[in-house]
Design a protein around this motif. Structure first.
Motif, mmCIF file in Angstrom:
data_model
loop_
_atom_site.group_PDB
_atom_site.id
_atom_site.type_symbol
_atom_site.label_atom_id
_atom_site.label_comp_id
_atom_site.label_asym_id
_atom_site.label_seq_id
_atom_site.Cartn_x
_atom_site.Cartn_y
_atom_site.Cartn_z
ATOM 1 N N SER A 94 -1.879 1.388 6.620
ATOM 2 C CA SER A 94 -2.786 2.159 5.776
ATOM 3 C C SER A 94 -3.943 2.759 6.552
ATOM 4 C CB SER A 94 -3.350 1.256 4.672
ATOM 5 O OG SER A 94 -2.325 0.672 3.920
ATOM 6 N N CYS A 95 -4.469 2.010 7.487
ATOM 7 C CA CYS A 95 -5.766 2.375 8.067
ATOM 8 C C CYS A 95 -5.731 2.321 9.591
ATOM 9 C CB CYS A 95 -6.852 1.411 7.578
ATOM 10 S SG CYS A 95 -6.935 1.288 5.786
ATOM 11 N N SER B 209 0.833 -1.206 0.000
ATOM 12 C CA SER B 209 0.000 0.000 0.000
ATOM 13 C C SER B 209 0.867 1.255 0.000
ATOM 14 C CB SER B 209 -0.904 0.013 1.222
ATOM 15 O OG SER B 209 -0.138 0.117 2.403
ATOM 16 N N THR B 210 0.234 2.374 -0.280
ATOM 17 C CA THR B 210 0.952 3.644 -0.394
ATOM 18 C C THR B 210 1.772 4.003 0.849
ATOM 19 O OG1 THR B 210 -0.348 4.656 -2.155
ATOM 20 C CG2 THR B 210 0.554 6.141 -0.506
#
Length: 954
Positions: A348-349, A332-333
């Motif tokens: 990410s989250c 992920s980014t």
């Protein structure tokens, strides 16, 4: 206004300053030629000329913010296009005829005087040190030839001649590189392979920038020459980045010679233009805006970070690098941003719960700021905060409810913009029985008191099954303040229903003060109306998220995350849920024979799950409660991207039964291999600490947990398939997990993948193709995107030509109205708004049965009505979906073309680039909330599908 430093190359090679007033004059003359002298005095003409001039200037200078050149012919091309797009066809025709006549005159004059003309002036290039050198045309030819290697449909001569046309004496070295790249990029819409040529030409400039910064080369190595330089460059890059405190000093402890030799320089040629430009703009390590991280070094840097705590670090780093650089899987980014850096925030989250006290509320907002600072996306559960009118013991006053605090959270999200890499991103959740739910629904409206509006953050409804049952039965619904009903938010299924009914009785008896009785159907209609009008709040379902949660023995899922795919436990002041994401590139696992390559998929997922698990120890946690939660439960979210590309390779229309079956089978395979990899990691590393008592411990896998929802709802309210393919040994896997445990409490979640899909050059997540030809906007600029699969099919039928490209533009990237396109291709290449949205739900339902978390499922509706929305979202609930994401709607009057240059081209409707759905819609056309008899709504709604400010697209 044009940016400073932009110059115009005249036809004679002379360079002059850019003067946009000359464009306005040319446009005015064109109108005069058609409409006569009165045109100059016409207010309509003056306003049109002003608007068109701004469009032309924007189109010409969008990528020249630091200065550069444009050719006079390019300016005239843009004027012509602007007139066509504005519908000024007579004026455009006159302008075209005038240009053709002038071109003929010039050709005639040139023919007469050609013998007398002296040779044109030699072009010199100004190098970075200020010295002048004769233009090396042979090198340009060599670089373009290398860039075209292995690609069909490319004319090296055309690119070179076009680039040379735009050069002038004394052109800076950087502008020379840009001119060659742009010459190729301008041809992408006619031949998709030019996107790879453009990327490879862009790499030429990137190599020079990086090597010059590291003082490694006075020359500009070509693609082939760079292969020998990469290992030495890699060593220098690591040491310099550590010296500049951009990378973790521990990276120097790796055997850099071994890692440098493992770099696969040929893989620099895999990128398309959008992917490489995105990496350059947002991901590569830089010092004072000078990028000195090249693609293979970038992937190895990420891999080194993820292998930091491995015993055999070099072997694992090479394994991880090889997977990332192949594009078979992408982290992920945040992981790509921060792996190997001094603060490796890779998750990410983050999901948080906001408590019902002032210290807790502002503590949660502080946590938001700290988590957002390092690129985390946020989901906040605001349900515990008392509703408006609730009694405050400390002041003996009344609460103003949730909304004022949401405004503060919204503004904090805007203020903390993740270091400029992307905007802060937050989604607030509220359960549907909350006293403030009606005002919560209106947070994204353009009208009303702006102090009670949140124009930047996302919002979502957390909907219990009981509410949906009341909607189906047209029953009553009671709103409560959580300070009077504190346990409702902690209960699910039958326990929730029993307690809710008890509270309703207390309210009827007057023993609860802050309540309100309404009709469930009325609230449902308002939810759909606001979803249609503003794009929010999204609709997510509390009970399936909890009843199917493997971790229900240790807590409650109180909300989802920013993009509605994460479903993890939270507890105020104790546990902030964290999830670490990465996605499998599905089309990379489809064989030439049109089958899912299960052996390759297993290898990819085995390595990917190890990488995701490694994030948990290595991760930087800016909030202690996030660290505690992540180490305790170890959740990860393996997802998928490129689903529609896989369907193209399989020759399956998205809404066909076979495509939905493939969604089922492919997700079963991913689920099996992900769980097997996590179970094998548990044997090697141990099960996660809260494993005992979980659904895993009981031998209940995701496919098995559907029955828990069926038992709670009743079969009447669940229509979810529970069949397996028979291709996988689920019984043996259940036994292994019960016996040895599993490493991660949660293993799968399908995220939007917008940016990493751009990097790898595949379709986003599980999304249908938006359009077959369009211009995509994101934070890196605007990029022509052409469906290569469609173009290749049309080429095979000898149907791809300039007329077909024009037709695709005219019909907004759709092939449905192009008579020459065969019906088979029309079925395969339907665009998002041409697919029955219920089929998107059907495919999502098949995937959901295999996933222990959820999926970011966008829904598209070309001509929405209240009835259609009602049916669609009830179908989503009945089909067992845990969550839904954006509703993308487009009215019947949508006519904008894909070539509009003022950034409207990618908007679903009348959107601006504000980044907020509330600002991005036209004046609302309400959904009919009385009988759901509305048909076509008539104007486009909801946020831009490719809004560069929208977190979903990053």
């Amino acid at each position: 206004m044009a940016p400073g430093g932009v110059k115009v190359i005249r036809r004679n090679g002379k360079v002059t300053g850019f003067d946009q007033s000359k464009i306005a004059i040319a446009l005015t003359k064109a109108f005069l030629a058609v409409e006569g002298g009165q045109a100059a005095a016409s207010a309509r003409v003056r306003e049109t000329v002003q608007a068109l001039t701004a469009q032309v200037v924007a189109a010409l200078t969008r990528h020249l913010s630091g200065g550069g050149t444009v050719h006079i012919e390019d300016i005239q091309d843009q004027v012509e296009l602007a007139l066509m797009r504005a519908g000024e066809h007579k004026v455009a025709r006159s302008y075209v005829i005038y240009r053709a006549a002038r071109a003929s005159e010039r050709a005639a004059e040139a023919a007469k005087s050609e013998a007398q003309l002296p040779a044109g002036p030699a072009i010199n290039v100004k190098f970075d040190d200020g010295s002048l050198h004769a233009l090396d045309v042979a090198r340009i030819q060599r670089v373009v030839t290398e860039a075209a290697d292995g690609l069909t449909g490319i004319s090296v001569e055309e690119v070179v001649s076009s680039a040379l046309r735009d050069l002038y004496d004394g052109i800076p070295e950087a502008e020379l590189s840009q001119a060659v790249t742009l010459a190729a990029r301008a041809r992408i819409e006619k031949e998709p392979n030019y996107t790879y040529v453009s990327a490879r030409l862009l790499m030429d400039g990137l190599r020079h920038e990086a090597l010059k910064f590291l003082r490694m080369s006075e020359t500009r190595p070509t693609f082939e020459e760079m292969k020998a330089i990469y290992p030495d460059y890699f060593r220098e890059y690591i040491h310099r980045a550590i010296e500049l405190e951009l990378l973790d000093p521990k990276l120097a402890l790796f055997d850099l010679d071994t890692l440098g030799k493992a770099l696969l320089a040929d893989r620099d040629a895999k990128f398309d233009y959008l992917g490489l430009q995105t990496l350059y703009d947002r991901y590569f390590i830089h010092s004072n805006k000078t990028r000195f991280e090249l693609p293979q070094a970038f992937f190895m840097r990420v891999a080194m970070g993820l292998a930091m705590n491995e015993i055999d670090r070099e072997t694992r780093a090479i394994e991880f690098y090889t997977l990332l650089s192949s594009f078979d899987f992408m982290s992920s980014t945040p992981t790509l941003f921060n792996s190997g850096t001094p603060r490796p925030q890779l998750s990410s989250c983050y999901l948080t719960q906001v408590p019902d006290d002032l210290h807790g509320i502002f503590g949660a907002i502080h946590d938001n700021a700290m988590l957002s600072k390092f690129a985390g996306g946020l989901g906040n559960d605001w349900t515990p905060v008392r509703g408006m009118g609730g009694w405050i013991k400390g002041t003996n006053g009344k609460s103003n409810g949730v909304v004022p605090f949401l405004k503060v959270a919204n503004d904090t999200c805007v203020a903390v913009n993740q270091g400029g890499k992307r905007k802060g991103a937050l989604c607030a959740y509220l359960e549907t029985w909350h006293r403030d739910i009606e005002e919560f629904l209106e947070l994204r409206k353009n009208t009303g008191d702006d102090r009670r509006r949140t124009h930047d953050m996302n919002t979502a409804n957390w909907v219990p099954d009981l509410f949906m049952k009341r909607v189906m039965e047209d029953g009553p619904w009671t709103l409560f303040s959580p300070d009077e009903t504190p346990d409702l938010h902690e209960l699910v299924g039958e326990a929730f229903e029993k307690k809710y009914v008890e509270y309703e009785k207390l309210a009827e008896e007057g023993r609860l003060k802050n309540t309100k009785r309404i009709q469930a159907l009325g609230l449902w209609r308002k939810m759909l109306s606001m979803l249609f009008e503003t794009g929010h709040p999204w609709i997510t379902f509390k009970d399936p998220c909890n009843l199917r949660s493997p971790q229900q023995h240790v807590g409650v899922v109180h909300s989802s995350n920013l993009c509605t795919e994460i479903t993890l436990n939270t507890k105020a002041n104790q546990e902030i849920a964290v999830c670490n994401l990465g996605s499998v590139n599905l089309p990379a696992h489809i064989t030439a024979e049109g089958k899912l390559d299960k052996a390759k998929l297993e290898r990819t997922i085995t390595t990917a799950m190890r990488m995701l698990d490694n994030v948990i120890e290595y991760n930087y946690y800016s909030v202690p409660t996030a660290r505690n939660s992540n180490l305790r439960h170890r959740p990860v979210g393996l997802g998928v991207m490129g689903f529609n590309d896989a369907l193209y390779k399989l020759r399956l229309p998205y809404e066909s039964d076979r495509a939905i079956s493939f969604a089922d089978y492919s997700m079963e395979a991913i689920s099996y291999y992900a769980l097997k990899a996590s179970a094998d990691l548990a044997i090697e590393r141990g099960a996660y600490s809260s494993f005992k008592g979980s659904l895993w411990d009981q031998g209940i896998l995701p496919i098995d947990s559907i029955r828990l929802v069926a038992e709670a709802r009743g079969d009447r309210y669940l229509q979810q398939d529970t069949q397996a393919s028979g291709a996988f040994d689920w019984d043996s896997l259940r036994t292994q997990i019960k016996t040895s445990g599993i490493r991660n409490s949660n293993t799968m979640a399908i995220a939007p993948t917008a940016t990493i899909a751009n990097i790898t050059g595949v379709s986003q997540s599980i999304e249908p193709t938006y359009q077959n030809l369009y211009v995509k906007s994101n934070l890196s600029g605007e990029f022509t995107v052409v469906n290569e699969y469609l173009v290749n099919d049309l080429k095979a039928l000898d149907l791809w030509d300039e007329v077909m490209a024009h037709d695709l533009k005219y019909y907004d990237g759709s092939v449905q109205k192009i008579d020459r396109v065969p019906e088979e291709l029309k079925a395969i290449y339907k665009c998002a708004f041409e697919i029955d949205p219920k089929r998107l739900v059907d495919a999502g339902s098949r995937r959901q049965k295999w996933i222990d978390q959820a999926q970011s499922l966008n829904l598209y509706m070309a001509q929405p009505s209240g009835k259609k929305l009602d049916e669609l979202y009830k179908h989503a609930w009945l089909s067992g979906l845990k969550t839904t994401y954006y509703l993308r709607t487009m009215g019947a009057t949508h006519t904008e073309k894909t070539t509009i240059t003022d950034t409207r081209l990618n908007k679903v409707g009348n959107a601006t680039t504000s980044g907020t759905a509330a600002k991005a819609v036209a004046a609302p056309v309400p959904v009919d909330t009385t009988d759901y008899s509305a048909t076509d709504v008539g104007s486009a709604k909801v946020c831009s599908i490719l809004d560069p400010d929208c977190e979903a697209c990053q």
